[in-house]
Design a protein around this motif. Structure first.
Motif, PDB file in Angstrom:
ATOM      1  N   PHE A 109     -57.801  47.802  13.047  1.00 24.77           N
ATOM      2  CA  PHE A 109     -56.620  46.961  12.865  1.00 24.77           C
ATOM      3  C   PHE A 109     -57.066  45.508  12.735  1.00 24.77           C
ATOM      4  O   PHE A 109     -57.804  45.004  13.576  1.00 24.77           O
ATOM      5  CB  PHE A 109     -55.668  47.105  14.057  1.00 24.77           C
ATOM      6  CG  PHE A 109     -55.151  48.503  14.243  1.00 24.77           C
ATOM      7  CD1 PHE A 109     -54.044  48.941  13.545  1.00 24.77           C
ATOM      8  CD2 PHE A 109     -55.793  49.378  15.109  1.00 24.77           C
ATOM      9  CE1 PHE A 109     -53.572  50.242  13.709  1.00 24.77           C
ATOM     10  CE2 PHE A 109     -55.326  50.671  15.276  1.00 24.77           C
ATOM     11  CZ  PHE A 109     -54.207  51.107  14.572  1.00 24.77           C
ATOM     12  N   ASP A 110     -56.585  44.846  11.705  1.00 26.64           N
ATOM     13  CA  ASP A 110     -56.879  43.435  11.474  1.00 26.64           C
ATOM     14  C   ASP A 110     -55.939  42.606  12.361  1.00 26.64           C
ATOM     15  O   ASP A 110     -54.715  42.756  12.279  1.00 26.64           O
ATOM     16  CB  ASP A 110     -56.666  43.110   9.990  1.00 26.64           C
ATOM     17  CG  ASP A 110     -57.077  41.704   9.629  1.00 26.64           C
ATOM     18  OD1 ASP A 110     -56.811  40.767  10.405  1.00 26.64           O
ATOM     19  OD2 ASP A 110     -57.661  41.531   8.547  1.00 26.64           O
ATOM     20  N   LYS A 111     -56.507  41.726  13.169  1.00 29.83           N
ATOM     21  CA  LYS A 111     -55.697  40.905  14.081  1.00 29.83           C
ATOM     22  C   LYS A 111     -54.698  40.029  13.338  1.00 29.83           C
ATOM     23  O   LYS A 111     -53.640  39.725  13.874  1.00 29.83           O
ATOM     24  CB  LYS A 111     -56.589  39.993  14.930  1.00 29.83           C
ATOM     25  CG  LYS A 111     -57.260  40.669  16.073  1.00 29.83           C
ATOM     26  CD  LYS A 111     -58.025  39.649  16.902  1.00 29.83           C
ATOM     27  CE  LYS A 111     -58.754  40.322  18.026  1.00 29.83           C
ATOM     28  NZ  LYS A 111     -59.518  39.369  18.846  1.00 29.83           N
ATOM     29  N   THR A 112     -55.032  39.625  12.127  1.00 30.89           N
ATOM     30  CA  THR A 112     -54.155  38.692  11.412  1.00 30.89           C
ATOM     31  C   THR A 112     -52.949  39.376  10.772  1.00 30.89           C
ATOM     32  O   THR A 112     -51.951  38.708  10.494  1.00 30.89           O
ATOM     33  CB  THR A 112     -54.940  37.927  10.324  1.00 30.89           C
ATOM     34  OG1 THR A 112     -55.488  38.860   9.390  1.00 30.89           O
ATOM     35  CG2 THR A 112     -56.051  37.098  10.940  1.00 30.89           C
ATOM     36  N   THR A 113     -53.014  40.694  10.570  1.00 28.62           N
ATOM     37  CA  THR A 113     -51.915  41.359   9.860  1.00 28.62           C
ATOM     38  C   THR A 113     -51.414  42.641  10.517  1.00 28.62           C
ATOM     39  O   THR A 113     -50.304  43.092  10.203  1.00 28.62           O
ATOM     40  CB  THR A 113     -52.337  41.718   8.416  1.00 28.62           C
ATOM     41  OG1 THR A 113     -53.491  42.570   8.471  1.00 28.62           O
ATOM     42  CG2 THR A 113     -52.655  40.482   7.607  1.00 28.62           C
ATOM     43  N   ASP A 114     -52.204  43.253  11.393  1.00 27.67           N
ATOM     44  CA  ASP A 114     -51.890  44.612  11.850  1.00 27.67           C
ATOM     45  C   ASP A 114     -51.484  44.745  13.316  1.00 27.67           C
ATOM     46  O   ASP A 114     -51.472  45.852  13.850  1.00 27.67           O
ATOM     47  CB  ASP A 114     -53.101  45.535  11.621  1.00 27.67           C
ATOM     48  CG  ASP A 114     -53.474  45.670  10.164  1.00 27.67           C
ATOM     49  OD1 ASP A 114     -52.616  45.423   9.301  1.00 27.67           O
ATOM     50  OD2 ASP A 114     -54.637  46.027   9.900  1.00 27.67           O
ATOM     51  N   SER A 115     -51.143  43.649  13.984  1.00 24.29           N
ATOM     52  CA  SER A 115     -50.865  43.754  15.421  1.00 24.29           C
ATOM     53  C   SER A 115     -49.664  44.658  15.715  1.00 24.29           C
ATOM     54  O   SER A 115     -49.703  45.456  16.653  1.00 24.29           O
ATOM     55  CB  SER A 115     -50.681  42.378  16.058  1.00 24.29           C
ATOM     56  OG  SER A 115     -49.670  41.652  15.403  1.00 24.29           O
ATOM     57  N   GLU A 116     -48.622  44.573  14.925  1.00 24.59           N
ATOM     58  CA  GLU A 116     -47.450  45.437  15.156  1.00 24.59           C
ATOM     59  C   GLU A 116     -47.773  46.897  14.831  1.00 24.59           C
ATOM     60  O   GLU A 116     -47.272  47.807  15.482  1.00 24.59           O
ATOM     61  CB  GLU A 116     -46.249  44.950  14.353  1.00 24.59           C
ATOM     62  CG  GLU A 116     -45.649  43.661  14.874  1.00 24.59           C
ATOM     63  CD  GLU A 116     -45.173  43.740  16.326  1.00 24.59           C
ATOM     64  OE1 GLU A 116     -44.629  44.786  16.745  1.00 24.59           O
ATOM     65  OE2 GLU A 116     -45.363  42.743  17.050  1.00 24.59           O
ATOM     66  N   ILE A 117     -48.617  47.113  13.836  1.00 24.80           N
ATOM     67  CA  ILE A 117     -49.031  48.480  13.492  1.00 24.80           C
ATOM     68  C   ILE A 117     -49.836  49.069  14.647  1.00 24.80           C
ATOM     69  O   ILE A 117     -49.675  50.243  14.996  1.00 24.80           O
ATOM     70  CB  ILE A 117     -49.832  48.500  12.172  1.00 24.80           C
ATOM     71  CG1 ILE A 117     -48.949  48.008  11.024  1.00 24.80           C
ATOM     72  CG2 ILE A 117     -50.383  49.892  11.885  1.00 24.80           C
ATOM     73  CD1 ILE A 117     -49.712  47.720   9.740  1.00 24.80           C
ATOM     74  N   LEU A 118     -50.695  48.259  15.266  1.00 18.22           N
ATOM     75  CA  LEU A 118     -51.453  48.721  16.435  1.00 18.22           C
ATOM     76  C   LEU A 118     -50.503  49.146  17.553  1.00 18.22           C
ATOM     77  O   LEU A 118     -50.663  50.232  18.121  1.00 18.22           O
ATOM     78  CB  LEU A 118     -52.398  47.620  16.931  1.00 18.22           C
ATOM     79  CG  LEU A 118     -53.065  47.859  18.278  1.00 18.22           C
ATOM     80  CD1 LEU A 118     -53.946  49.102  18.252  1.00 18.22           C
ATOM     81  CD2 LEU A 118     -53.858  46.647  18.708  1.00 18.22           C
ATOM     82  N   ILE A 119     -49.522  48.334  17.850  1.00 19.59           N
ATOM     83  CA  ILE A 119     -48.560  48.662  18.912  1.00 19.59           C
ATOM     84  C   ILE A 119     -47.844  49.971  18.576  1.00 19.59           C
ATOM     85  O   ILE A 119     -47.723  50.849  19.430  1.00 19.59           O
ATOM     86  CB  ILE A 119     -47.537  47.513  19.107  1.00 19.59           C
ATOM     87  CG1 ILE A 119     -48.233  46.230  19.568  1.00 19.59           C
ATOM     88  CG2 ILE A 119     -46.442  47.921  20.077  1.00 19.59           C
ATOM     89  CD1 ILE A 119     -48.945  46.316  20.889  1.00 19.59           C
ATOM     90  N   LYS A 120     -47.386  50.116  17.355  1.00 25.51           N
ATOM     91  CA  LYS A 120     -46.682  51.341  16.950  1.00 25.51           C
ATOM     92  C   LYS A 120     -47.588  52.572  17.051  1.00 25.51           C
ATOM     93  O   LYS A 120     -47.123  53.651  17.368  1.00 25.51           O
ATOM     94  CB  LYS A 120     -46.140  51.210  15.522  1.00 25.51           C
ATOM     95  CG  LYS A 120     -44.948  50.290  15.430  1.00 25.51           C
ATOM     96  CD  LYS A 120     -44.453  50.165  14.004  1.00 25.51           C
ATOM     97  CE  LYS A 120     -43.315  49.149  13.948  1.00 25.51           C
ATOM     98  NZ  LYS A 120     -42.865  48.919  12.586  1.00 25.51           N
ATOM     99  N   SER A 121     -48.871  52.397  16.799  1.00 26.34           N
ATOM    100  CA  SER A 121     -49.796  53.535  16.855  1.00 26.34           C
ATOM    101  C   SER A 121     -50.000  54.035  18.286  1.00 26.34           C
ATOM    102  O   SER A 121     -50.448  55.161  18.488  1.00 26.34           O
ATOM    103  CB  SER A 121     -51.127  53.171  16.223  1.00 26.34           C
ATOM    104  OG  SER A 121     -51.855  52.293  17.054  1.00 26.34           O
ATOM    105  N   LEU A 122     -49.676  53.231  19.272  1.00 26.14           N
ATOM    106  CA  LEU A 122     -49.818  53.635  20.665  1.00 26.14           C
ATOM    107  C   LEU A 122     -48.637  54.477  21.145  1.00 26.14           C
ATOM    108  O   LEU A 122     -48.737  55.128  22.178  1.00 26.14           O
ATOM    109  CB  LEU A 122     -49.975  52.406  21.572  1.00 26.14           C
ATOM    110  CG  LEU A 122     -51.231  51.580  21.350  1.00 26.14           C
ATOM    111  CD1 LEU A 122     -51.163  50.299  22.171  1.00 26.14           C
ATOM    112  CD2 LEU A 122     -52.478  52.370  21.686  1.00 26.14           C
ATOM    113  N   LYS A 123     -47.546  54.464  20.409  1.00 26.69           N
ATOM    114  CA  LYS A 123     -46.332  55.198  20.831  1.00 26.69           C
ATOM    115  C   LYS A 123     -46.541  56.696  20.726  1.00 26.69           C
ATOM    116  O   LYS A 123     -47.119  57.223  19.870  1.00 26.69           O
ATOM    117  CB  LYS A 123     -45.136  54.791  19.976  1.00 26.69           C
ATOM    118  CG  LYS A 123     -44.678  53.391  20.271  1.00 26.69           C
ATOM    119  CD  LYS A 123     -43.464  53.067  19.434  1.00 26.69           C
ATOM    120  CE  LYS A 123     -42.998  51.653  19.724  1.00 26.69           C
ATOM    121  NZ  LYS A 123     -41.843  51.284  18.952  1.00 26.69           N
TER     122      LYS A 123
END
Length: 123
Positions: A109-123
């Motif tokens: 996950f790219d910190k500049t663009t993917d932070s919300e995608i990272l959070i969603k992937s933890l669900k």
């Protein structure tokens, strides 16, 4: 009448991030998720290795640039130890994406663009 109950498996997360603001924000977001059992936060490779010797997190969120070394080296140690943990790389070093995935990272996950995608992937 049948009662159906869905069991949600709670997960343990280890965050390895040396930037205080990013770690604080990410930690807060992770703890808001209903499926999180625990969250540990380490700021260096040395502390992360101690944590990993004592715990077996389900998911490791790993920054690549840490004050005492390279996150790719830690990734290789985790995979060599055959830990069951999934390793999510969270970094601005997008040019290292392929290297990380070849070295055993489960996601990048790219910190500049993917932070919300990272959070969603933890669900």
């Amino acid at each position: 009448m049948y009662k159906i109950s869905l069991m949600v498996r709670k997960i343990n997360v280890l965050l390895i991030e040396d930037d205080f603001e990013i770690g604080k924000w990410l930690g807060k977001r992770i703890l808001e998720l209903s499926n999180i059992e625990s969250l540990s936060w380490e700021t260096s490779i040395e502390k992360a290795l101690i944590n990993l010797s004592l715990n077996n997190p389900d998911i490791i969120i790993l920054d690549l640039k840490l004050p005492d070394g390279n996150g790719i080296d830690l990734l290789k140690k985790i995979k060599k130890a055959k830990k069951e943990s999934k390793v999510f790389i969270f970094s601005v070093s997008n040019e290292l994406r392929k290297t990380c995935l070849r070295s055993g990272a489960d996601c990048f996950f790219d910190k500049t663009t993917d932070s919300e995608i990272l959070i969603k992937s933890l669900k």
